[in-house]
Write an enzyme that holds these catalytic residues in place. Sequence first.
Site, PDB file in Angstrom:
ATOM      1  N   SER A  12       0.849  -1.189   0.000  1.00  0.00           N
ATOM      2  CA  SER A  12       0.000   0.000   0.000  1.00  0.00           C
ATOM      3  C   SER A  12       0.885   1.239   0.000  1.00  0.00           C
ATOM      4  O   SER A  12       1.670   1.451   0.938  1.00  0.00           O
ATOM      5  CB  SER A  12      -0.899   0.033   1.239  1.00  0.00           C
ATOM      6  OG  SER A  12      -1.428   1.349   1.364  1.00  0.00           O
ATOM      7  N   HIS A  37      -1.212  -1.311  -4.333  1.00  0.00           N
ATOM      8  CA  HIS A  37      -2.479  -0.990  -3.669  1.00  0.00           C
ATOM      9  C   HIS A  37      -2.551   0.504  -3.382  1.00  0.00           C
ATOM     10  O   HIS A  37      -1.644   1.074  -2.756  1.00  0.00           O
ATOM     11  CB  HIS A  37      -2.570  -1.800  -2.376  1.00  0.00           C
ATOM     12  CG  HIS A  37      -3.875  -1.696  -1.655  1.00  0.00           C
ATOM     13  ND1 HIS A  37      -4.994  -2.425  -2.008  1.00  0.00           N
ATOM     14  CD2 HIS A  37      -4.240  -0.962  -0.579  1.00  0.00           C
ATOM     15  CE1 HIS A  37      -5.983  -2.148  -1.177  1.00  0.00           C
ATOM     16  NE2 HIS A  37      -5.554  -1.252  -0.302  1.00  0.00           N
ATOM     17  N   ASP A  39      -4.765   3.525  -1.771  1.00  0.00           N
ATOM     18  CA  ASP A  39      -5.829   3.789  -0.792  1.00  0.00           C
ATOM     19  C   ASP A  39      -6.401   5.192  -0.962  1.00  0.00           C
ATOM     20  O   ASP A  39      -5.742   6.182  -0.638  1.00  0.00           O
ATOM     21  CB  ASP A  39      -5.272   3.630   0.625  1.00  0.00           C
ATOM     22  CG  ASP A  39      -5.104   2.169   1.003  1.00  0.00           C
ATOM     23  OD1 ASP A  39      -6.084   1.410   0.861  1.00  0.00           O
ATOM     24  OD2 ASP A  39      -3.996   1.786   1.426  1.00  0.00           O
ATOM     25  N   MET A  41      -9.049   7.896   0.238  1.00  0.00           N
ATOM     26  CA  MET A  41      -9.861   8.231   1.428  1.00  0.00           C
ATOM     27  C   MET A  41     -10.432   9.625   1.273  1.00  0.00           C
ATOM     28  O   MET A  41      -9.764  10.523   0.761  1.00  0.00           O
ATOM     29  CB  MET A  41      -8.987   8.185   2.678  1.00  0.00           C
ATOM     30  CG  MET A  41      -8.280   6.859   2.878  1.00  0.00           C
ATOM     31  SD  MET A  41      -7.409   6.846   4.448  1.00  0.00           S
ATOM     32  CE  MET A  41      -6.552   5.264   4.310  1.00  0.00           C
ATOM     33  N   HIS A  70      -8.408   1.025  -3.869  1.00  0.00           N
ATOM     34  CA  HIS A  70      -9.319   0.763  -2.745  1.00  0.00           C
ATOM     35  C   HIS A  70      -9.998   2.073  -2.363  1.00  0.00           C
ATOM     36  O   HIS A  70      -9.359   2.962  -1.793  1.00  0.00           O
ATOM     37  CB  HIS A  70      -8.481   0.196  -1.584  1.00  0.00           C
ATOM     38  CG  HIS A  70      -9.254  -0.064  -0.333  1.00  0.00           C
ATOM     39  ND1 HIS A  70      -8.628  -0.317   0.876  1.00  0.00           N
ATOM     40  CD2 HIS A  70     -10.594  -0.123  -0.080  1.00  0.00           C
ATOM     41  CE1 HIS A  70      -9.552  -0.511   1.807  1.00  0.00           C
ATOM     42  NE2 HIS A  70     -10.746  -0.396   1.258  1.00  0.00           N
ATOM     43  N   MET A  72     -12.158   4.235  -0.150  1.00  0.00           N
ATOM     44  CA  MET A  72     -12.795   4.397   1.159  1.00  0.00           C
ATOM     45  C   MET A  72     -13.517   5.736   1.110  1.00  0.00           C
ATOM     46  O   MET A  72     -13.122   6.724   1.743  1.00  0.00           O
ATOM     47  CB  MET A  72     -11.727   4.343   2.262  1.00  0.00           C
ATOM     48  CG  MET A  72     -11.225   2.918   2.481  1.00  0.00           C
ATOM     49  SD  MET A  72      -9.608   2.850   3.268  1.00  0.00           S
ATOM     50  CE  MET A  72      -8.569   3.030   1.821  1.00  0.00           C
ATOM     51  N   MET A 141     -11.181  -6.383   5.512  1.00  0.00           N
ATOM     52  CA  MET A 141     -10.392  -5.441   6.306  1.00  0.00           C
ATOM     53  C   MET A 141     -10.049  -6.084   7.650  1.00  0.00           C
ATOM     54  O   MET A 141     -10.941  -6.575   8.351  1.00  0.00           O
ATOM     55  CB  MET A 141     -11.179  -4.148   6.563  1.00  0.00           C
ATOM     56  CG  MET A 141     -11.510  -3.313   5.337  1.00  0.00           C
ATOM     57  SD  MET A 141     -10.111  -2.773   4.346  1.00  0.00           S
ATOM     58  CE  MET A 141      -9.125  -1.877   5.538  1.00  0.00           C
ATOM     59  N   ASP A 176      -6.527  -6.724   4.094  1.00  0.00           N
ATOM     60  CA  ASP A 176      -5.988  -5.366   4.163  1.00  0.00           C
ATOM     61  C   ASP A 176      -5.937  -4.892   5.610  1.00  0.00           C
ATOM     62  O   ASP A 176      -6.984  -4.674   6.231  1.00  0.00           O
ATOM     63  CB  ASP A 176      -6.860  -4.434   3.315  1.00  0.00           C
ATOM     64  CG  ASP A 176      -6.249  -3.058   3.127  1.00  0.00           C
ATOM     65  OD1 ASP A 176      -5.164  -2.800   3.688  1.00  0.00           O
ATOM     66  OD2 ASP A 176      -6.863  -2.250   2.411  1.00  0.00           O
TER      67      ASP A 176
HETATM   68  C1  DX5 Z   1      -6.222   1.137   5.762  1.00  0.00           C
HETATM   69  C2  DX5 Z   1      -5.777   0.899   4.334  1.00  0.00           C
HETATM   70  C3  DX5 Z   1      -4.664  -0.082   4.233  1.00  0.00           C
HETATM   71  C4  DX5 Z   1      -3.430   0.320   4.935  1.00  0.00           C
HETATM   72  C5  DX5 Z   1      -2.710  -0.886   5.385  1.00  0.00           C
HETATM   73  O1  DX5 Z   1      -7.321   1.977   5.758  1.00  0.00           O
HETATM   74  O2  DX5 Z   1      -6.847   0.427   3.551  1.00  0.00           O
HETATM   75  O3  DX5 Z   1      -4.401  -0.423   2.880  1.00  0.00           O
HETATM   76  O4  DX5 Z   1      -2.582   1.118   4.171  1.00  0.00           O
HETATM   77  O5  DX5 Z   1      -1.636  -0.451   6.145  1.00  0.00           O
HETATM   78  P1  DX5 Z   1      -0.837  -1.391   7.123  1.00  0.00           P
HETATM   79  O6  DX5 Z   1      -0.280  -2.525   6.321  1.00  0.00           O
HETATM   80  O7  DX5 Z   1       0.206  -0.484   7.656  1.00  0.00           O
HETATM   81  O8  DX5 Z   1      -1.807  -1.873   8.176  1.00  0.00           O
HETATM   82 ZN    ZN Z   2      -6.441  -0.486   1.469  1.00  0.00          ZN
END
Ligand code: DX5
Ligand code: ZN
Length: 225
Positions: A12, A37, A39, A41, A70, A72, A141, A176
């Site tokens: 990620s 990956h 993320d 948000m 991904h 969110m 998750m 994840d």
């Molecule tokens: C959390 C994200 C993850 C995150 C994972 O909201 O969706 O992808 O980056 O990070 P680690 O591996 O540090 O838990």
């Molecule tokens: Zn993620």
Amino acid sequence: MTFDRSIKIAPSILSADFADFGREIRAIEDQGADWVHVDVMDGHFVPNLTFGPMAVKAFRPHVKTVMDVHLMIAPVDPYIDAYADAGADVLTAHVEAGPHIHRTLQAIRAAGMKAGVALNPGTPAQAVAHLLDLADLVCVMTVNPGFGGQKFIDMTAKVRELCAMIGDRPVHIEIDGGMDPVTAPLMVAAGADVLVAGSAVFKGGSVDQPQVYGANMSAIRAAVS
Ligand code: DX5
Ligand code: ZN
């Protein structure tokens, strides 16, 4: 993108240097990342903000493997075309992001991407029971989404249940949150094939010391093989 159940490590870039995404992406791929990956948000569905479709489009030329986006965010549907245009290979939406996840998955596929559906830790496997023929990936998750570096929440029972529900459908199970050489084997044993890891891949390394990323990924791979 062909389907197989080999174990894939998806670093990620939430844990990368935000001022240097191009070089960070090239570094993790050079060191053996299977997918990248990304993320997204929105500061609304989750209490943190990262980047949007313009940034994701700028990442695209650097990603030679699979760009796994991904979301969110809520709502999702108004942004699906923007992420298709940005070049996402897999676009994952949360089942909790709105009442019409079925329509969302249809729209993601119609826009030419693989469709993923993500489940927060508090959401049961049954929430995707009627979506499995519309999905190419289920993301379980193992932290509450929003931040990297959180403590792993054990979802072994949920992953096992999903694995049985999926049967021989070509649907990836992605994990994840909190993946490292200790937690990843539990999830692989339960049936997962895509392992997202942020802090465990990037810790101790940099674009000038990318071999640390490689060693961190090798440690996860060795632990699950
Ligand atoms: C959390 C994200 C993850 C995150 C994972 O909201 O969706 O992808 O980056 O990070 P680690 O591996 O540090 O838990
Ligand atoms: Zn993620």
